[in-house]
Motif scaffolding. Structure first.
Motif, PDB file in Angstrom:
ATOM      1  N   ALA A 141       0.818  -1.215   0.000  1.00 57.58           N
ATOM      2  CA  ALA A 141       0.000   0.000   0.000  1.00 57.58           C
ATOM      3  C   ALA A 141       0.849   1.262   0.000  1.00 57.58           C
ATOM      4  N   ASN A 142       2.042   1.195   0.528  1.00 63.40           N
ATOM      5  CA  ASN A 142       2.928   2.365   0.532  1.00 63.40           C
ATOM      6  C   ASN A 142       3.715   2.496  -0.772  1.00 63.40           C
ATOM      7  N   ARG A 143       3.235   1.792  -1.832  1.00 64.72           N
ATOM      8  CA  ARG A 143       3.826   1.847  -3.171  1.00 64.72           C
ATOM      9  C   ARG A 143       5.237   1.257  -3.218  1.00 64.72           C
ATOM     10  N   THR A 144       5.458   0.275  -2.402  1.00 67.44           N
ATOM     11  CA  THR A 144       6.736  -0.448  -2.418  1.00 67.44           C
ATOM     12  C   THR A 144       6.561  -1.765  -3.159  1.00 67.44           C
ATOM     13  N   VAL A 145       7.401  -2.002  -4.134  1.00 63.13           N
ATOM     14  CA  VAL A 145       7.381  -3.241  -4.897  1.00 63.13           C
ATOM     15  C   VAL A 145       8.469  -4.155  -4.340  1.00 63.13           C
ATOM     16  N   THR A 146       8.122  -5.393  -4.046  1.00 60.53           N
ATOM     17  CA  THR A 146       9.056  -6.355  -3.470  1.00 60.53           C
ATOM     18  C   THR A 146       9.077  -7.611  -4.325  1.00 60.53           C
ATOM     19  N   VAL A 147      10.290  -8.015  -4.701  1.00 61.16           N
ATOM     20  CA  VAL A 147      10.509  -9.255  -5.449  1.00 61.16           C
ATOM     21  C   VAL A 147      11.266 -10.211  -4.540  1.00 61.16           C
ATOM     22  N   SER A 148      10.717 -11.405  -4.334  1.00 63.84           N
ATOM     23  CA  SER A 148      11.353 -12.415  -3.489  1.00 63.84           C
ATOM     24  C   SER A 148      11.597 -13.660  -4.324  1.00 63.84           C
ATOM     25  N   ILE A 149      12.820 -14.204  -4.197  1.00 64.58           N
ATOM     26  CA  ILE A 149      13.215 -15.374  -4.989  1.00 64.58           C
ATOM     27  C   ILE A 149      13.953 -16.345  -4.071  1.00 64.58           C
ATOM     28  N   GLY A 150      13.574 -17.619  -4.144  1.00 66.26           N
ATOM     29  CA  GLY A 150      14.333 -18.669  -3.491  1.00 66.26           C
ATOM     30  C   GLY A 150      15.222 -19.351  -4.524  1.00 66.26           C
ATOM     31  N   ALA A 151      16.525 -19.362  -4.298  1.00 61.76           N
ATOM     32  CA  ALA A 151      17.438 -19.841  -5.338  1.00 61.76           C
ATOM     33  C   ALA A 151      18.662 -20.495  -4.720  1.00 61.76           C
ATOM     34  N   THR A 152      19.309 -21.299  -5.546  1.00 65.43           N
ATOM     35  CA  THR A 152      20.625 -21.868  -5.224  1.00 65.43           C
ATOM     36  C   THR A 152      21.649 -21.166  -6.086  1.00 65.43           C
ATOM     37  N   ILE A 153      22.581 -20.494  -5.458  1.00 70.12           N
ATOM     38  CA  ILE A 153      23.570 -19.711  -6.201  1.00 70.12           C
ATOM     39  C   ILE A 153      24.960 -20.255  -5.913  1.00 70.12           C
ATOM     40  N   THR A 154      25.810 -20.151  -6.908  1.00 72.40           N
ATOM     41  CA  THR A 154      27.217 -20.542  -6.787  1.00 72.40           C
ATOM     42  C   THR A 154      28.063 -19.298  -6.986  1.00 72.40           C
ATOM     43  N   ILE A 155      28.856 -18.988  -5.984  1.00 69.81           N
ATOM     44  CA  ILE A 155      29.663 -17.775  -5.970  1.00 69.81           C
ATOM     45  C   ILE A 155      31.122 -18.135  -6.260  1.00 69.81           C
ATOM     46  N   LYS A 156      31.750 -17.371  -7.144  1.00 78.72           N
ATOM     47  CA  LYS A 156      33.168 -17.525  -7.407  1.00 78.72           C
ATOM     48  C   LYS A 156      33.951 -16.703  -6.395  1.00 78.72           C
ATOM     49  N   CYS A 157      34.878 -17.360  -5.709  1.00 79.47           N
ATOM     50  CA  CYS A 157      35.643 -16.704  -4.647  1.00 79.47           C
ATOM     51  C   CYS A 157      37.132 -16.923  -4.901  1.00 79.47           C
ATOM     52  N   ASP A 158      37.878 -15.834  -4.969  1.00 86.59           N
ATOM     53  CA  ASP A 158      39.328 -15.929  -5.142  1.00 86.59           C
ATOM     54  C   ASP A 158      39.954 -16.279  -3.797  1.00 86.59           C
ATOM     55  N   MET A 159      40.580 -17.452  -3.736  1.00 85.80           N
ATOM     56  CA  MET A 159      41.149 -17.956  -2.490  1.00 85.80           C
ATOM     57  C   MET A 159      42.664 -18.049  -2.585  1.00 85.80           C
ATOM     58  N   ASP A 160      43.313 -17.792  -1.480  1.00 88.67           N
ATOM     59  CA  ASP A 160      44.764 -17.898  -1.364  1.00 88.67           C
ATOM     60  C   ASP A 160      45.075 -18.902  -0.267  1.00 88.67           C
ATOM     61  N   PHE A 161      45.779 -19.996  -0.636  1.00 84.71           N
ATOM     62  CA  PHE A 161      46.010 -21.093   0.299  1.00 84.71           C
ATOM     63  C   PHE A 161      47.451 -21.139   0.803  1.00 84.71           C
ATOM     64  N   VAL A 162      48.151 -20.026   0.779  1.00 81.63           N
ATOM     65  CA  VAL A 162      49.522 -20.013   1.285  1.00 81.63           C
ATOM     66  C   VAL A 162      49.541 -20.296   2.786  1.00 81.63           C
ATOM     67  N   LEU A 163      48.534 -19.812   3.511  1.00 82.79           N
ATOM     68  CA  LEU A 163      48.467 -20.013   4.959  1.00 82.79           C
ATOM     69  C   LEU A 163      47.693 -21.268   5.347  1.00 82.79           C
ATOM     70  N   TYR A 164      47.365 -22.127   4.400  1.00 86.38           N
ATOM     71  CA  TYR A 164      46.623 -23.359   4.686  1.00 86.38           C
ATOM     72  C   TYR A 164      47.377 -24.211   5.710  1.00 86.38           C
ATOM     73  N   PRO A 165      46.723 -24.714   6.764  1.00 84.72           N
ATOM     74  CA  PRO A 165      45.298 -24.615   7.106  1.00 84.72           C
ATOM     75  C   PRO A 165      44.979 -23.494   8.084  1.00 84.72           C
ATOM     76  N   LEU A 166      45.844 -22.530   8.214  1.00 82.97           N
ATOM     77  CA  LEU A 166      45.590 -21.396   9.103  1.00 82.97           C
ATOM     78  C   LEU A 166      45.000 -20.220   8.345  1.00 82.97           C
ATOM     79  N   ASP A 167      44.562 -20.459   7.111  1.00 77.84           N
ATOM     80  CA  ASP A 167      44.075 -19.382   6.267  1.00 77.84           C
ATOM     81  C   ASP A 167      42.648 -18.997   6.623  1.00 77.84           C
ATOM     82  N   VAL A 168      42.315 -17.761   6.345  1.00 73.98           N
ATOM     83  CA  VAL A 168      40.957 -17.228   6.474  1.00 73.98           C
ATOM     84  C   VAL A 168      40.615 -16.587   5.133  1.00 73.98           C
ATOM     85  N   GLN A 169      39.620 -17.144   4.458  1.00 73.29           N
ATOM     86  CA  GLN A 169      39.263 -16.667   3.124  1.00 73.29           C
ATOM     87  C   GLN A 169      38.166 -15.616   3.229  1.00 73.29           C
TER      88      GLN A 169
END
Length: 472
Positions: A141-169
């Motif tokens: 009623a306040n003229r707000t449009v809302t789009v809701s989606i349920g999805a499975t997404i795959t994110i590409k993440c650049d990881m650095d494993f020099v500190l493995y296994p003490l690394d924090v990505q």
């Protein structure tokens, strides 16, 4: 009213609430259908879906993370099950009086303006569905449009494993626009309830625990800007950033790699307490420990993700292997010293005593009969006895005999360089080496006693440097 009932029945009969192909007539009809409380909804005739609602339109993003499906270290990808909510204010649309909101069909989004949402690090996205796709379009009623989606997404993440296994990505996910600049559209995190998103602007945290990771989601307070385009179209594009923090569970690595390798190093110190003459027992202990560390290093390198440099755990295992190898090398030095002490040192000591006796006492003179007759003997009577004296020529014979009395393998002659004169430096170096070998091969195990103190101290120092460097 009755004219609109037939399209409604057709839509229910053929659609059944499921998705259907876009059809202009059905979409135009859908804008006139009765949805709630028998009120009709109609899109204004002058509405233009290609123009944003206004300048500097704010688009609010809300993300509810259902689960973290998996983390692929080799592909450097993170898979998430999410409910994504996008909302904005549309002043050109109206809601019937006394109606809080209207649920519009999903295909209705093609009739109104929707933001060109772009997820920068998105690899793949699949809308969840059971009987129908989990997607909704709602007008409040306040003229707000809302789009809701349920999805499975795959994110590409650049990881650095020099500190493995003490690394924090740290993986940044930006929700922004690829067409509209900041003058037209801005993206921000919505201050909504917990179940509608990652929380308000106060950087609320949400954690998920996996067998190997603790995954934390944080929404950034500030708005991020991406600058891209060509020529005169180069502009600043707003983006709302969410940060994914992957922290490893160290318990498994401590129990599977760090603790066994440390115990192998400590066990290798037990060889210093074994009598050096017991060669099989001491060699088996050191060689078995060394091979176990080499096998562990190969297993860890194979199962761990690739990195451009030596990983943290590889540095640890290589250092532990070097400590065990040095213990084995120390035993080789002890064996060489024992052999030197038993065989060579006794002979050299006998030669030294013989050479010392030859230098202190007069050598026997072997003079033939002719020399004795031709050599004048002079002397003076002393107390009724005659004391002969040698001439200058006899002194030369004495020095010759003294030189012949010293054997060729005497340490005195060995210390003389080819030039003919022994220097003080060479003599001192030979003495230091001789004493060092004698010390290593001593029967009371002096080198093992010192090694039993030095090796633990060095390993403790290595632990302090290692953990201080990598944890910081």
């Amino acid at each position: 009213m009755w004219k609109l009932l037939m399209p409604l029945l057709a839509l229910v009969a053929f659609g059944g609430g499921a998705t259907f192909p876009a059809n202009k007539e059905l979409l135009e009809c859908a804008s006139q259908i009765l949805y709630m409380d028998q009120h009709s909804y109609q899109v204004p005739t002058d509405y233009n879906r290609n123009i944003p609602p206004g300048k500097n339109t704010t688009v609010y993003i809300g993300v509810n993370i259902i689960r973290v499906s998996g983390v692929d270290e080799n592909k450097q990808e993170i898979t998430l099950d999410v409910f994504l909510q996008v909302s904005w204010t549309e002043d050109r649309l109206n809601v019937p009086h006394r109606v809080p909101f209207i649920d519009l069909p999903w295909e209705f989004r093609q009739l109104i303006w929707t933001p060109d949402l772009y997820i920068w690090q998105l690899q793949t996205m699949k809308i969840l569905s059971v009987l129908q796709e989990m997607a909704s379009l709602r007008l409040y009623a306040n003229r707000t449009v809302t789009v809701s989606i349920g999805a499975t997404i795959t994110i590409k993440c650049d990881m650095d494993f020099v500190l493995y296994p003490l690394d924090v990505q740290n993986c940044d996910i930006d929700f922004g626009s690829y067409k509209y600049t900041t003058e037209d559209v801005r993206f921000e995190w919505r201050e909504v309830a917990r179940w509608l998103g990652l929380g308000p602007v106060g950087n609320e945290r949400s954690e998920f625990r996996l067998p190997k990771y603790v995954v934390t989601f944080v929404t950034a307070k500030s708005n991020h800007i991406h600058i891209f385009g060509e020529g005169m179209f180069l502009g600043e594009h707003s983006a709302a950033r969410m940060q994914i923090i992957l922290s490893r569970e160290l318990r498994s690595y401590l129990l599977e790699s760090y603790l066994p390798s440390s115990l192998f190093v400590i066990i290798s110190w037990g060889s210093f307490c074994v009598i050096p003459e017991i060669v099989p027992g001491r060699m088996v202990l050191l060689v078995t420990t060394l091979l176990s560390l080499v096998t562990m290093f190969d297993t860890v390198s194979t199962n761990s993700p690739d990195a451009l440099e030596l990983k943290c755990i590889e540095v640890w295992l290589i250092s532990c292997t070097i400590f065990v190898f040095l213990a084995l090398l120390e035993y080789f030095v002890v064996l060489f010293g024992i052999r030197y002490d038993k065989s060579w040192s006794r002979r050299r000591q006998d030669l030294r005593r013989a050479a010392s006796a030859a230098q202190l006492g007069p050598p026997p003179l072997h003079i033939n009969h002719l020399q004795r007759l031709s050599t004048p003997v002079t002397g003076t009577p002393q107390g009724g006895m005659f004391s002969p004296t040698l001439s200058v020529e006899d002194e030369g014979l004495k020095q010759q005999f003294e030189h012949q009395a010293i054997q060729r393998d005497s340490p005195i002659l060995e210390s003389i360089p080819p030039g003919g004169r022994a220097t003080g430096f060479v003599t001192r170096m030979r003495g230091i080496i001789d004493n060092g070998v004698m010390f290593c091969g001593a029967q009371h195990g002096a080198l093992d006693k010192y090694a039993l103190m030095i090796f633990p101290m060095c390993f403790l120092l290595f632990n302090v440097i290692y953990w201080t460097t990598y944890l910081s």
